[in-house]
Design a protein around this motif. Structure first.
Motif, PDB file in Angstrom:
ATOM      1  N   GLY A  14     -80.975  27.400 -16.867  1.00  0.00           N
ATOM      2  CA  GLY A  14     -80.820  26.115 -16.444  1.00  0.00           C
ATOM      3  C   GLY A  14     -81.602  25.652 -15.252  1.00  0.00           C
ATOM      4  O   GLY A  14     -81.793  24.685 -14.974  1.00  0.00           O
ATOM      5  N   LEU A  15     -82.195  26.780 -14.538  1.00  0.00           N
ATOM      6  CA  LEU A  15     -82.936  26.706 -13.216  1.00  0.00           C
ATOM      7  C   LEU A  15     -83.854  27.705 -13.323  1.00  0.00           C
ATOM      8  O   LEU A  15     -83.629  28.908 -13.659  1.00  0.00           O
ATOM      9  CB  LEU A  15     -82.068  26.392 -12.276  1.00  0.00           C
ATOM     10  N   VAL A  16     -85.005  27.648 -12.752  1.00  0.00           N
ATOM     11  CA  VAL A  16     -85.926  28.672 -12.130  1.00  0.00           C
ATOM     12  C   VAL A  16     -86.143  28.586 -10.739  1.00  0.00           C
ATOM     13  O   VAL A  16     -86.527  27.841 -10.226  1.00  0.00           O
ATOM     14  CB  VAL A  16     -87.282  28.823 -13.072  1.00  0.00           C
ATOM     15  N   THR A  17     -85.733  29.573 -10.021  1.00  0.00           N
ATOM     16  CA  THR A  17     -86.013  29.609  -8.433  1.00  0.00           C
ATOM     17  C   THR A  17     -87.283  30.405  -8.150  1.00  0.00           C
ATOM     18  O   THR A  17     -87.245  31.429  -8.959  1.00  0.00           O
ATOM     19  CB  THR A  17     -84.651  30.233  -7.937  1.00  0.00           C
ATOM     20  N   VAL A  18     -88.054  30.208  -7.322  1.00  0.00           N
ATOM     21  CA  VAL A  18     -89.260  30.839  -6.974  1.00  0.00           C
ATOM     22  C   VAL A  18     -89.491  31.075  -5.740  1.00  0.00           C
ATOM     23  O   VAL A  18     -89.143  30.102  -4.765  1.00  0.00           O
ATOM     24  CB  VAL A  18     -90.572  29.904  -7.671  1.00  0.00           C
ATOM     25  N   GLN A  19     -89.937  32.270  -5.154  1.00  0.00           N
ATOM     26  CA  GLN A  19     -90.077  32.365  -3.847  1.00  0.00           C
ATOM     27  C   GLN A  19     -91.440  31.878  -3.279  1.00  0.00           C
ATOM     28  O   GLN A  19     -91.649  31.489  -2.017  1.00  0.00           O
ATOM     29  CB  GLN A  19     -90.033  33.861  -3.544  1.00  0.00           C
ATOM     30  N   TYR A  20     -92.552  32.078  -4.103  1.00  0.00           N
ATOM     31  CA  TYR A  20     -93.807  31.749  -3.658  1.00  0.00           C
ATOM     32  C   TYR A  20     -94.279  30.700  -4.373  1.00  0.00           C
ATOM     33  O   TYR A  20     -94.045  30.664  -5.918  1.00  0.00           O
ATOM     34  CB  TYR A  20     -94.643  33.093  -3.837  1.00  0.00           C
ATOM     35  N   GLU A  21     -94.934  29.520  -3.960  1.00  0.00           N
ATOM     36  CA  GLU A  21     -95.263  28.478  -4.626  1.00  0.00           C
ATOM     37  C   GLU A  21     -96.499  28.698  -5.647  1.00  0.00           C
ATOM     38  O   GLU A  21     -96.392  28.085  -6.438  1.00  0.00           O
ATOM     39  CB  GLU A  21     -95.770  27.509  -3.515  1.00  0.00           C
ATOM     40  N   GLN A  72     -95.236  22.613 -16.929  1.00  0.00           N
ATOM     41  CA  GLN A  72     -95.144  23.342 -18.078  1.00  0.00           C
ATOM     42  C   GLN A  72     -93.465  23.870 -18.137  1.00  0.00           C
ATOM     43  O   GLN A  72     -93.007  23.654 -19.271  1.00  0.00           O
ATOM     44  CB  GLN A  72     -96.115  24.647 -18.222  1.00  0.00           C
ATOM     45  N   PHE A  73     -93.145  24.189 -17.155  1.00  0.00           N
ATOM     46  CA  PHE A  73     -91.408  24.313 -17.188  1.00  0.00           C
ATOM     47  C   PHE A  73     -90.964  22.881 -17.429  1.00  0.00           C
ATOM     48  O   PHE A  73     -89.686  23.126 -18.334  1.00  0.00           O
ATOM     49  CB  PHE A  73     -90.869  24.969 -15.959  1.00  0.00           C
ATOM     50  N   ALA A  74     -91.060  21.979 -17.056  1.00  0.00           N
ATOM     51  CA  ALA A  74     -90.368  20.643 -17.123  1.00  0.00           C
ATOM     52  C   ALA A  74     -90.744  20.334 -18.557  1.00  0.00           C
ATOM     53  O   ALA A  74     -89.809  19.629 -19.111  1.00  0.00           O
ATOM     54  CB  ALA A  74     -91.239  19.579 -16.202  1.00  0.00           C
ATOM     55  N   ASP A  75     -91.681  20.525 -19.215  1.00  0.00           N
ATOM     56  CA  ASP A  75     -92.219  20.236 -20.689  1.00  0.00           C
ATOM     57  C   ASP A  75     -91.071  20.816 -21.631  1.00  0.00           C
ATOM     58  O   ASP A  75     -90.822  20.439 -22.868  1.00  0.00           O
ATOM     59  CB  ASP A  75     -93.493  20.434 -20.919  1.00  0.00           C
ATOM     60  N   VAL A  76     -90.696  22.057 -21.045  1.00  0.00           N
ATOM     61  CA  VAL A  76     -89.593  22.698 -21.974  1.00  0.00           C
ATOM     62  C   VAL A  76     -88.125  22.609 -21.275  1.00  0.00           C
ATOM     63  O   VAL A  76     -87.160  23.224 -21.680  1.00  0.00           O
ATOM     64  CB  VAL A  76     -89.781  24.301 -22.286  1.00  0.00           C
ATOM     65  N   PRO A 110     -93.772  37.987 -13.631  1.00  0.00           N
ATOM     66  CA  PRO A 110     -93.138  37.810 -15.163  1.00  0.00           C
ATOM     67  C   PRO A 110     -94.391  36.978 -15.920  1.00  0.00           C
ATOM     68  O   PRO A 110     -95.018  35.919 -15.552  1.00  0.00           O
ATOM     69  CB  PRO A 110     -92.034  37.213 -15.040  1.00  0.00           C
ATOM     70  N   SER A 111     -94.135  37.005 -17.294  1.00  0.00           N
ATOM     71  CA  SER A 111     -94.833  36.083 -18.092  1.00  0.00           C
ATOM     72  C   SER A 111     -94.014  34.566 -18.039  1.00  0.00           C
ATOM     73  O   SER A 111     -92.940  34.765 -18.130  1.00  0.00           O
ATOM     74  CB  SER A 111     -95.244  36.594 -19.558  1.00  0.00           C
ATOM     75  N   PHE A 112     -94.710  33.619 -18.648  1.00  0.00           N
ATOM     76  CA  PHE A 112     -93.939  32.279 -18.752  1.00  0.00           C
ATOM     77  C   PHE A 112     -93.052  32.448 -19.866  1.00  0.00           C
ATOM     78  O   PHE A 112     -91.977  31.970 -19.844  1.00  0.00           O
ATOM     79  CB  PHE A 112     -95.160  31.148 -19.282  1.00  0.00           C
ATOM     80  N   GLU A 113     -93.527  33.339 -21.002  1.00  0.00           N
ATOM     81  CA  GLU A 113     -92.765  33.452 -22.250  1.00  0.00           C
ATOM     82  C   GLU A 113     -91.328  34.011 -21.758  1.00  0.00           C
ATOM     83  O   GLU A 113     -90.363  33.820 -22.586  1.00  0.00           O
ATOM     84  CB  GLU A 113     -93.705  34.261 -23.242  1.00  0.00           C
ATOM     85  N   VAL A 130     -88.980  31.975 -20.145  1.00  0.00           N
ATOM     86  CA  VAL A 130     -88.533  30.935 -21.071  1.00  0.00           C
ATOM     87  C   VAL A 130     -87.547  31.316 -22.045  1.00  0.00           C
ATOM     88  O   VAL A 130     -86.392  30.690 -22.602  1.00  0.00           O
ATOM     89  CB  VAL A 130     -89.569  29.976 -21.547  1.00  0.00           C
ATOM     90  N   ALA A 131     -87.842  32.537 -22.425  1.00  0.00           N
ATOM     91  CA  ALA A 131     -87.132  33.161 -23.380  1.00  0.00           C
ATOM     92  C   ALA A 131     -85.396  33.518 -22.984  1.00  0.00           C
ATOM     93  O   ALA A 131     -84.588  33.632 -23.895  1.00  0.00           O
ATOM     94  CB  ALA A 131     -87.500  34.698 -23.829  1.00  0.00           C
TER      95      ALA A 131
END
Length: 339
Positions: A109-116, A130-134, A98-101, A104-105
């Motif tokens: 409250g959390l983003v979970t990720v399978q692959y580092e 970048q996620f922490a900044d928003v 997915p795109s960052f945008e 974020v849209a």
């Protein structure tokens, strides 16, 4: 790729802390975790989550948290049948990355990720910073960084054999993050019981010289395939079931020539079935056609004796589906009359 790796000691300590909590104990916030080399602080149970990776998505569903999921991405196969209906009601941001945008849209409250590598320093979605900044915390499933160097190779290199405990740790930590610890404990107990039964069934065959290779895909049909290295989840399955892995690379999914594989002459060939169609060889029926028609592969013992097992592709990556893969493989072995 995200260069920092989480040591077994750190993950083991986190898992030990979770394991010593009283059954059903509520999470105490702020919750502080060491997650793939990053200090993570969760101030309260997230009210929403975006999941980048099928393994993380299916853990969330299995914990009864589907109502928190606002979007998903990175899919290899159909969702587990029991979650088909609920999954259809949740927006799929992308089949792949997915795109960052778009993430974020959703204001999760959390983003979970399978692959580092999706959120590492060169993250193809974004970096954790970048996620922490928003104001969005990120959580990577521990199985992708426990004793694993994600700075080398496209899929990383294992420093030690994969262990199901790393999957269990992800389940328990996500349950803690969302304040449903009892659900995490129940899920892990079920996974452990099923794995033990599958291993016992296979071990009763007393295999001594049997071997196997796991074929995930190939960039083109007639070039070197992506096969399972000697320390990832498929290698763990083979070791547990008494099979020797004919591949010796520490890479997660190295490319190895069919000539080399044919010389090793594995007793069993396991191929991945997936919905993804990035490569021609993603189609398991095309894999079967190739194995039976290619001059090299068609002469292999496993092909001539039809000792081929089809497994869900997602079950070959670290996930709760690893147990289903163990069950399927253990169930297939008795009919092969191996020694």
């Amino acid at each position: 790729m995200f260069a920092r790796t989480l040591t077994a000691a750190l993950l083991g300590a986190a898992t030990m802390i979770l394991a010593t909590l009283p059954a059903g104990a509520q999470t105490q916030y702020p919750l502080r975790l060491q997650n793939c080399g990053v200090d993570l602080t969760i101030s309260h149970a997230p009210d929403s989550v975006v999941s980048v990776g099928q393994a993380a998505t299916e853990i969330l569903y299995s914990l009864g948290l589907a109502d928190k999921v606002q979007g998903t991405a990175v899919w290899f196969s159909e969702v587990l049948p029991e979650y088909r209906e609920v999954n259809a009601s949740i927006e799929r941001l992308a089949d792949n990355d997915p795109s960052f945008e778009s993430v974020v849209a959703k204001k999760p409250g959390l983003v979970t990720v399978q692959y580092e590598w999706h959120i590492g320093p060169q993250g193809i979605v974004a970096t954790r910073e970048q996620f922490a900044d928003v104001g969005i915390p990120t959580y990577v499933l521990p199985a992708d960084c426990w004793n694993k160097d994600n700075s080398s190779g496209s899929d990383g290199t294992r420093n030690a054999m994969f262990q199901m405990e790393s999957v269990h740790a992800g389940v328990l930590e996500l349950a803690q993050i969302f304040d449903v610890p009892e659900r995490g404990e129940a899920l892990v107990a079920d996974l452990k019981a099923r794995e033990a039964a599958a291993v016992e069934n296979a071990r009763s065959l007393n295999l001594k010289d049997a071997s196997a290779v796991f074929w995930f895909s190939s960039a083109e049909m007639d070039i070197d395939p992506y096969v399972a290295g000697r320390k990832g989840p498929p290698a763990y399955m083979m070791e547990k079931l008494g099979l020797k892995n004919v591949i010796e690379s520490d890479e997660e999914w190295p490319t190895v020539s069919w000539e080399t594989i044919a010389r090793a002459n594995p007793s069993v060939i396991v191929i991945a079935r997936m919905d993804r169609r990035r490569f021609e060889a993603d189609d398991y029926e095309r894999k079967l056609e190739f194995l039976k028609s290619d001059p090299v592969t068609s002469q292999m013992e496993a092909v001539r004796n039809d000792r081929i097992v089809v497994l869900d592709a997602h079950s070959m990556d670290p996930s709760i589906r690893n147990v289903s893969a163990l069950e399927t493989l253990a169930g297939a072995l008795p009919a092969f009359n191996l020694e």
